[in-house]
Motif scaffolding. Structure first.
Motif, PDB file in Angstrom:
ATOM      1  N   TYR A   4      -2.621  -0.508  -4.987  1.00  0.00           N
ATOM      2  CA  TYR A   4      -1.199  -0.516  -4.637  1.00  0.00           C
ATOM      3  C   TYR A   4      -0.810  -1.899  -4.105  1.00  0.00           C
ATOM      4  O   TYR A   4      -1.498  -2.460  -3.244  1.00  0.00           O
ATOM      5  CB  TYR A   4      -0.899   0.532  -3.560  1.00  0.00           C
ATOM      6  CG  TYR A   4      -1.202   1.948  -3.994  1.00  0.00           C
ATOM      7  CD1 TYR A   4      -0.234   2.716  -4.614  1.00  0.00           C
ATOM      8  CD2 TYR A   4      -2.469   2.505  -3.799  1.00  0.00           C
ATOM      9  CE1 TYR A   4      -0.511   4.020  -5.020  1.00  0.00           C
ATOM     10  CE2 TYR A   4      -2.753   3.797  -4.200  1.00  0.00           C
ATOM     11  CZ  TYR A   4      -1.769   4.545  -4.810  1.00  0.00           C
ATOM     12  OH  TYR A   4      -2.046   5.827  -5.214  1.00  0.00           O
ATOM     13  N   VAL A  32      -5.257  -1.865  -1.176  1.00  0.00           N
ATOM     14  CA  VAL A  32      -3.871  -2.161  -0.822  1.00  0.00           C
ATOM     15  C   VAL A  32      -3.732  -3.652  -0.569  1.00  0.00           C
ATOM     16  O   VAL A  32      -4.592  -4.267   0.087  1.00  0.00           O
ATOM     17  CB  VAL A  32      -3.438  -1.385   0.440  1.00  0.00           C
ATOM     18  CG1 VAL A  32      -2.062  -1.835   0.906  1.00  0.00           C
ATOM     19  CG2 VAL A  32      -3.442   0.116   0.175  1.00  0.00           C
ATOM     20  N   PRO A 105      -2.157  -4.151  -9.811  1.00  0.00           N
ATOM     21  CA  PRO A 105      -1.932  -2.840  -9.176  1.00  0.00           C
ATOM     22  C   PRO A 105      -1.668  -1.737 -10.191  1.00  0.00           C
ATOM     23  O   PRO A 105      -1.143  -1.979 -11.288  1.00  0.00           O
ATOM     24  CB  PRO A 105      -0.681  -3.096  -8.323  1.00  0.00           C
ATOM     25  CG  PRO A 105       0.062  -4.163  -9.074  1.00  0.00           C
ATOM     26  CD  PRO A 105      -1.013  -5.058  -9.637  1.00  0.00           C
ATOM     27  N   VAL A 107       0.264   0.727  -9.039  1.00  0.00           N
ATOM     28  CA  VAL A 107       1.631   1.028  -8.616  1.00  0.00           C
ATOM     29  C   VAL A 107       2.127  -0.114  -7.726  1.00  0.00           C
ATOM     30  O   VAL A 107       1.395  -0.595  -6.853  1.00  0.00           O
ATOM     31  CB  VAL A 107       1.696   2.360  -7.821  1.00  0.00           C
ATOM     32  CG1 VAL A 107       3.075   2.551  -7.184  1.00  0.00           C
ATOM     33  CG2 VAL A 107       1.367   3.540  -8.734  1.00  0.00           C
ATOM     34  N   VAL A 109       4.845  -0.896  -4.836  1.00  0.00           N
ATOM     35  CA  VAL A 109       5.715  -0.241  -3.850  1.00  0.00           C
ATOM     36  C   VAL A 109       6.687  -1.304  -3.349  1.00  0.00           C
ATOM     37  O   VAL A 109       6.302  -2.203  -2.605  1.00  0.00           O
ATOM     38  CB  VAL A 109       4.912   0.352  -2.687  1.00  0.00           C
ATOM     39  CG1 VAL A 109       5.836   1.132  -1.746  1.00  0.00           C
ATOM     40  CG2 VAL A 109       3.786   1.242  -3.195  1.00  0.00           C
ATOM     41  N   LEU A 385       2.589   8.697  -3.564  1.00  0.00           N
ATOM     42  CA  LEU A 385       2.142   7.491  -4.263  1.00  0.00           C
ATOM     43  C   LEU A 385       0.841   7.752  -5.033  1.00  0.00           C
ATOM     44  O   LEU A 385       0.651   7.243  -6.141  1.00  0.00           O
ATOM     45  CB  LEU A 385       1.962   6.349  -3.273  1.00  0.00           C
ATOM     46  CG  LEU A 385       3.273   5.769  -2.723  1.00  0.00           C
ATOM     47  CD1 LEU A 385       3.003   4.846  -1.538  1.00  0.00           C
ATOM     48  CD2 LEU A 385       4.024   5.008  -3.820  1.00  0.00           C
ATOM     49  N   ALA A 389       0.366   7.244  -9.104  1.00  0.00           N
ATOM     50  CA  ALA A 389      -0.717   6.482  -9.714  1.00  0.00           C
ATOM     51  C   ALA A 389      -1.496   7.341 -10.699  1.00  0.00           C
ATOM     52  O   ALA A 389      -1.892   6.878 -11.789  1.00  0.00           O
ATOM     53  CB  ALA A 389      -1.638   5.941  -8.617  1.00  0.00           C
TER      54      ALA A 389
END
Length: 393
Positions: A4, A32, A105, A107, A109, A385, A389
């Motif tokens: 992410y 992350v 990534p 996803v 954000v 989230l 994904a």
């Protein structure tokens, strides 16, 4: 494991809600990273070990365009977009794209005011979620203002042609894949939009260190306690307001003790004052559970932190989304609204008496507290989230 990339503006109130979500994801074994024009801010809020990709972009307080203090209404909105949000997106876009290509990534954000995150994700064909750290745009703020809505649409279309996919159609403020709103309909109001991809997760309140130096032992259990704060970005506008607050609170010192955040040193208060604790910074979240009322600028984070603890509010909005958030508070019955630029100690004190003594305000704040806590916060946002994904694979 999923990957992410959080794209955030260099604004404390927009980074803080994402911190708890990112921590949840990392705790569940996911990777992350962040993109922000101010990596130091992210590391201060998310921890020194946070992986942050720097990018260009204006950082508040570090020079650049200064907003006139008297701007209001449509002119203030125009200045916010043309003077900050649109230039921020253009400046961030190359760095966001470089970070996405390096970090790869699953996803993205994107904060609702970090347009570059959404536009770059769309261009790279990456699924993206919106982190809506203020709910102002979801309560009908532009209903009845078609010219304003069209002006915003045109500015975003022009921006997309420069940094995004010209064939794209999604509003970068609101992902069609997943929209996480850090509030609930109980506060947003009856116009809160509903759709399968929209999820009201309530506040994301990550644990924050209280920091050294706050004189907890000076809080008086025998008096009601009131926190006065204008957030992290309003020190330039708050001197007169804080002075009026100080006068009103001193007049009630027999029954009220005040904690005032005074980052600009506008007030002259003795260090050992028993009635007023005025400090450059305060551990706001830690203080909330001990407060009986909060006087603030109607910043979304401050409002949600107070209502998470069932604390009623006295709101005096200054600019941007604050008038809309203040309207949400009043419409929900959880507080009283004042005019920031014109308030006097007498009116402020009377409003404070109402908030402290009228049980209806506290009951409304308690109702919102219940809704907030049921919504799930960072845990619910992280789960959504993860689902996004998984669907993207």
């Amino acid at each position: 494991m999923s990957v992410y990339l959080f794209v955030v503006p260099p604004l404390t109130g927009h980074v803080n809600p994402a911190v708890g979500v990112a921590a949840r994801l990392a705790g569940r074994g996911h990777r992350v990273a962040w993109v922000c024009p101010d990596p130091a801010l992210v590391r201060r809020l998310a921890g020194p070990g946070a992986e942050v990709f720097g990018c260009a972009g204006p950082v508040p307080g570090a020079g650049g365009v200064v907003r006139p203090a008297d701007l209001r209404g449509a002119e203030a909105l125009k200045f916010l977009w043309e003077g900050y949000l649109l230039p921020l997106a253009e400046a961030m876009a190359p760095g966001v794209r470089a970070a996405a290509e390096a970090f790869r990534p699953d996803v993205v954000v994107a904060d609702q005011q970090a347009f570059a995150g959404a536009l770059v994700a769309e261009r790279l064909r990456l699924p993206w979620a919106t982190s809506a750290t203020t709910s102002a745009e979801f309560s009908g703020a532009y209903d009845g203002l078609p010219k304003v809505a069209e002006w915003l649409r045109l500015r975003l279309t022009e921006l997309r042609s420069r940094v995004g996919d010209p064939s794209g159609t999604a509003d970068p403020r609101s992902s069609p894949h997943l929209l996480l709103i850090f509030s609930t309909p109980e506060l947003v109001g009856p116009q809160a939009p509903l759709a399968p991809h929209i999820h009201y997760v309530g506040p994301s309140l990550a644990g924050r260190p209280a920091g050294p130096g706050f004189p907890w032992e000076r809080l008086d259990r025998g008096r009601a306690k009131v926190l006065v704060t204008l957030g992290t970005a309003n020190a330039d506008a708050g001197d007169r307001f804080l002075a009026e607050c100080l006068t009103a609170l001193r007049e009630r010192a027999d029954r009220v003790q005040a904690v005032i955040a005074d980052p600009g040193g506008a007030l002259t208060v003795p260090a050992d004052d028993k009635d007023v604790l005025a400090l450059p910074s305060v551990p706001q979240l830690a203080l909330m559970e001990r407060m009986d009322a909060v006087v603030c600028h109607a910043g979304h984070n401050t409002v949600c932190e107070a209502l998470w603890h069932g604390v009623p509010l006295l709101v005096a909005p200054i600019r941007d989304d604050q008038p809309v958030v203040a309207g949400q508070v009043v419409d929900a019955g959880a507080g009283v609204r004042l005019r920031f630029g014109r308030v006097r100690a007498e009116r402020l004190g009377a409003a404070l008496d109402t908030v402290l003594t009228d049980p209806a305000h506290r009951a409304a704040a308690a109702r919102i507290r219940t809704a907030f806590r049921a919504a799930g916060g960072a845990r619910a946002a992280a789960a959504r989230l993860e689902r996004l994904a998984a669907e993207a694979r």
